[in-house]
Design an enzyme around this catalytic site. Structure first.
Site, mmCIF file in Angstrom:
data_model
loop_
_atom_site.group_PDB
_atom_site.id
_atom_site.type_symbol
_atom_site.label_atom_id
_atom_site.label_comp_id
_atom_site.label_asym_id
_atom_site.label_seq_id
_atom_site.Cartn_x
_atom_site.Cartn_y
_atom_site.Cartn_z
ATOM 1 N N ASP A 182 0.561 -1.391 0.104
ATOM 2 C CA ASP A 182 0.056 0.003 0.254
ATOM 3 C C ASP A 182 0.801 0.702 0.163
ATOM 4 O O ASP A 182 2.092 0.911 0.676
ATOM 5 C CB ASP A 182 -0.872 0.373 0.912
ATOM 6 C CG ASP A 182 -2.288 0.579 1.227
ATOM 7 O OD1 ASP A 182 -2.614 2.138 0.792
ATOM 8 O OD2 ASP A 182 -3.558 0.251 1.509
ATOM 9 N N ASP A 186 3.506 1.729 -4.400
ATOM 10 C CA ASP A 186 2.459 1.928 -5.007
ATOM 11 C C ASP A 186 2.198 1.138 -6.207
ATOM 12 O O ASP A 186 3.195 0.928 -7.761
ATOM 13 C CB ASP A 186 3.368 3.328 -5.912
ATOM 14 C CG ASP A 186 2.696 4.493 -6.940
ATOM 15 O OD1 ASP A 186 1.268 3.947 -7.998
ATOM 16 O OD2 ASP A 186 2.776 5.482 -7.082
ATOM 17 N N TYR A 227 -13.933 6.311 -13.563
ATOM 18 C CA TYR A 227 -14.103 5.149 -12.651
ATOM 19 C C TYR A 227 -14.675 4.030 -13.463
ATOM 20 O O TYR A 227 -13.781 2.743 -12.993
ATOM 21 C CB TYR A 227 -14.751 5.180 -11.343
ATOM 22 C CG TYR A 227 -14.715 4.166 -10.416
ATOM 23 C CD1 TYR A 227 -14.163 3.556 -9.531
ATOM 24 C CD2 TYR A 227 -16.295 3.411 -10.465
ATOM 25 C CE1 TYR A 227 -13.841 2.750 -8.567
ATOM 26 C CE2 TYR A 227 -16.158 2.617 -9.409
ATOM 27 C CZ TYR A 227 -15.356 2.084 -8.068
ATOM 28 O OH TYR A 227 -14.931 1.212 -7.496
ATOM 29 N N LYS A 237 -13.063 0.584 -14.254
ATOM 30 C CA LYS A 237 -13.657 -1.433 -13.480
ATOM 31 C C LYS A 237 -13.516 -1.956 -15.310
ATOM 32 O O LYS A 237 -14.065 -2.700 -14.556
ATOM 33 C CB LYS A 237 -14.629 -0.872 -13.015
ATOM 34 C CG LYS A 237 -14.236 -0.133 -12.027
ATOM 35 C CD LYS A 237 -13.259 -1.134 -11.022
ATOM 36 C CE LYS A 237 -12.261 -0.352 -9.685
ATOM 37 N NZ LYS A 237 -11.723 -0.987 -8.290
ATOM 38 N N THR A 257 -16.835 2.524 2.900
ATOM 39 C CA THR A 257 -15.793 2.556 3.334
ATOM 40 C C THR A 257 -15.162 4.310 3.062
ATOM 41 O O THR A 257 -16.095 5.042 3.049
ATOM 42 C CB THR A 257 -14.124 1.483 2.375
ATOM 43 O OG1 THR A 257 -15.076 2.161 1.496
ATOM 44 C CG2 THR A 257 -14.400 0.360 2.101
HETATM 45 N N1 LIG Z 1 -16.028 1.670 -0.976
HETATM 46 C C1 LIG Z 1 -16.996 0.983 -2.361
HETATM 47 O O1 LIG Z 1 -17.889 1.388 -2.567
HETATM 48 C C2 LIG Z 1 -16.078 -0.347 -3.833
HETATM 49 C C3 LIG Z 1 -17.224 -0.399 -4.732
HETATM 50 C C4 LIG Z 1 -16.833 -0.981 -5.566
HETATM 51 C C5 LIG Z 1 -15.437 -1.459 -5.758
HETATM 52 N N2 LIG Z 1 -15.010 -1.072 -4.826
HETATM 53 C C6 LIG Z 1 -13.538 -1.519 -5.275
HETATM 54 O O2 LIG Z 1 -12.553 -1.898 -3.939
HETATM 55 C C7 LIG Z 1 -11.201 -1.813 -3.934
HETATM 56 C C8 LIG Z 1 -11.169 -1.632 -2.542
HETATM 57 O O3 LIG Z 1 -11.628 -0.008 -1.609
HETATM 58 P P1 LIG Z 1 -12.068 1.044 -0.488
HETATM 59 O O4 LIG Z 1 -13.454 1.268 -1.002
HETATM 60 O O5 LIG Z 1 -12.031 -0.022 -0.223
HETATM 61 O O6 LIG Z 1 -11.503 1.827 -0.876
HETATM 62 P P2 LIG Z 1 -10.020 2.757 0.051
HETATM 63 O O7 LIG Z 1 -10.229 3.830 -0.571
HETATM 64 O O8 LIG Z 1 -10.252 2.536 1.847
HETATM 65 O O9 LIG Z 1 -9.117 1.793 0.046
HETATM 66 C C9 LIG Z 1 -8.258 1.780 -1.603
HETATM 67 C C10 LIG Z 1 -7.106 1.593 -0.983
HETATM 68 O O10 LIG Z 1 -6.040 1.211 -1.642
HETATM 69 C C11 LIG Z 1 -4.691 1.692 -1.929
HETATM 70 N N3 LIG Z 1 -3.933 2.965 -2.676
HETATM 71 C C12 LIG Z 1 -4.373 3.889 -3.703
HETATM 72 N N4 LIG Z 1 -4.023 4.404 -4.468
HETATM 73 C C13 LIG Z 1 -2.670 3.083 -3.992
HETATM 74 C C14 LIG Z 1 -2.027 3.013 -5.199
HETATM 75 N N5 LIG Z 1 -1.388 4.068 -6.084
HETATM 76 N N6 LIG Z 1 -0.290 1.925 -4.640
HETATM 77 C C15 LIG Z 1 -1.204 0.827 -3.618
HETATM 78 N N7 LIG Z 1 -1.769 1.681 -3.157
HETATM 79 C C16 LIG Z 1 -3.243 2.572 -2.878
HETATM 80 C C17 LIG Z 1 -5.353 3.359 -1.115
HETATM 81 O O11 LIG Z 1 -4.264 3.136 0.119
HETATM 82 C C18 LIG Z 1 -6.968 1.860 -0.163
HETATM 83 O O12 LIG Z 1 -5.634 1.504 1.070
HETATM 84 C C19 LIG Z 1 -10.918 -0.170 -4.709
HETATM 85 O O13 LIG Z 1 -10.623 -1.003 -6.097
HETATM 86 C C20 LIG Z 1 -12.500 0.019 -5.331
HETATM 87 O O14 LIG Z 1 -12.427 0.784 -6.291
HETATM 88 C C21 LIG Z 1 -15.046 -0.124 -3.518
#
Ligand SMILES: NC(=O)c1ccc[n+]([C@@H]2O[C@H](COP(=O)([O-])OP(=O)(O)OC[C@H]3O[C@@H](n4cnc5c(N)ncnc54)[C@H](O)[C@@H]3O)[C@@H](O)[C@H]2O)c1
Length: 250
Positions: free
Chosen positions: A36, A62, A155, A159, A190
């Site tokens: 992360d 990253d 986005y 996806k 989240t």
């Molecule tokens: N929360 C929702 O409603 C939802 C719905 C559908 C899909 N998602 C997907 O689930 C996944 C997790 O999302 P979340 O809701 O936990 O979001 P979040 O923002 O809480 O967590 C995202 C994580 O990714 C890390 N990250 C971001 N850019 C990065 C990089 N360049 N390198 C390494 N790490 C990086 C962040 O530091 C964080 O820990 C994502 O791919 C998101 O698109 C989320």
């Protein structure tokens, strides 16, 4: 122990859905590496897992940098010996209708979400092949199937790219016993969900579109990933696991 002795990399595993995935895999016997950009969150989640008896390390990653992936793979192999599960979970969003998204925002979303998934997959395939196979799980979204009216086009497009890249990887590497599946969460509580929406009325509207009448929890997604990481899903590849309370079924 459903994933005993699997070694799993989870990108973006420091918080949110990624942290729940990491904890779920560790609680079922996997050795887990969190990659992360958020060092404090990543270290904290790793500490919580080791304190409760699991095996986990944090490595700064990253996902947009190929050299970071190479370091992550090296450190994982020197610490745990091999890699057989990869969860491409790291992701970001950008708000706005098509006319409002800047070129910079579009590129950044594509870099992190799509290129990050590609680079992780590329870095881990040789390791998985070397141990006779593995499971790659790409966290896509319900937005790849049916975006909501206010979901950012950047986005959704990113996806959608992950969704089809998953199938491409699945058919190319089935010969190596490497499986690749996508997971499609609906709205999950989240930081991303809160950042991406403005105000309670927008959140209430989103919830009203979910037939089960609630937002998902990070744990709901963790359980789905656990199945795809385990040998219980050994005949499952190129598939889409939708975990969204029925939102995209309508
Ligand atoms: N929360 C929702 O409603 C939802 C719905 C559908 C899909 N998602 C997907 O689930 C996944 C997790 O999302 P979340 O809701 O936990 O979001 P979040 O923002 O809480 O967590 C995202 C994580 O990714 C890390 N990250 C971001 N850019 C990065 C990089 N360049 N390198 C390494 N790490 C990086 C962040 O530091 C964080 O820990 C994502 O791919 C998101 O698109 C989320």
């Amino acid at each position: 122990m459903r994933v005993l002795n699997k070694v799993a990399l989870v990108s973006g595993g420091g918080r949110g859905i990624g942290a729940a995935i990491t904890k779920t895999l560790a609680s079922e016997g996997a050795k887990v590496v969190i990659g992360d950009v958020l060092e404090d969150a990543g270290q904290k989640t790793a500490r919580e897992i080791t304190q409760s008896g699991g095996e986990c390390i944090f490595v700064r990653l990253d996902v947009t940098k190929e050299s970071d992936w190479a370091t992550l793979v090296d450190k994982t192999v020197s610490h745990f010996g091999y890699i057989n599960v990869l969860v491409n979970n790291a992701g970001i969003t950008a708000r706005g209708l098509v006319e409002e998204i800047t070129e910079e925002d579009w590129s950044r979303v594509m870099e992190v979400n799509v290129k990050g998934c590609f680079l992780g997959t590329k870095a881990c395939i040789p390791q998985m092949r070397a141990v006779g196979g593995g499971s790659i799980i790409n966290i896509s979204s319900g937005a790849a199937i049916a975006p909501q009216p206010n979901t950012s086009g950047a986005y959704s497009a990113s996806k959608g790219a992950i969704r089809i890249f998953t199938k491409s990887t699945a058919i190319q590497y089935a010969v190596d016993n490497i499986r690749c599946n996508s997971v499609h969460p609906g709205p999950v509580e989240t930081d991303m969900l809160n950042l991406d929406r403005q105000g309670d009325s927008e959140l209430a509207e989103m919830k009203a579109r979910v037939p089960l009448g609630r937002f998902g929890s990070p744990q709901d997604i963790g359980y789905g990933v656990l199945y795809l990481a385990s040998d219980e899903s050994s005949f499952v590849t190129g598939s889409e696991l939708v975990i969204d309370g029925g939102r995209t079924a309508q």
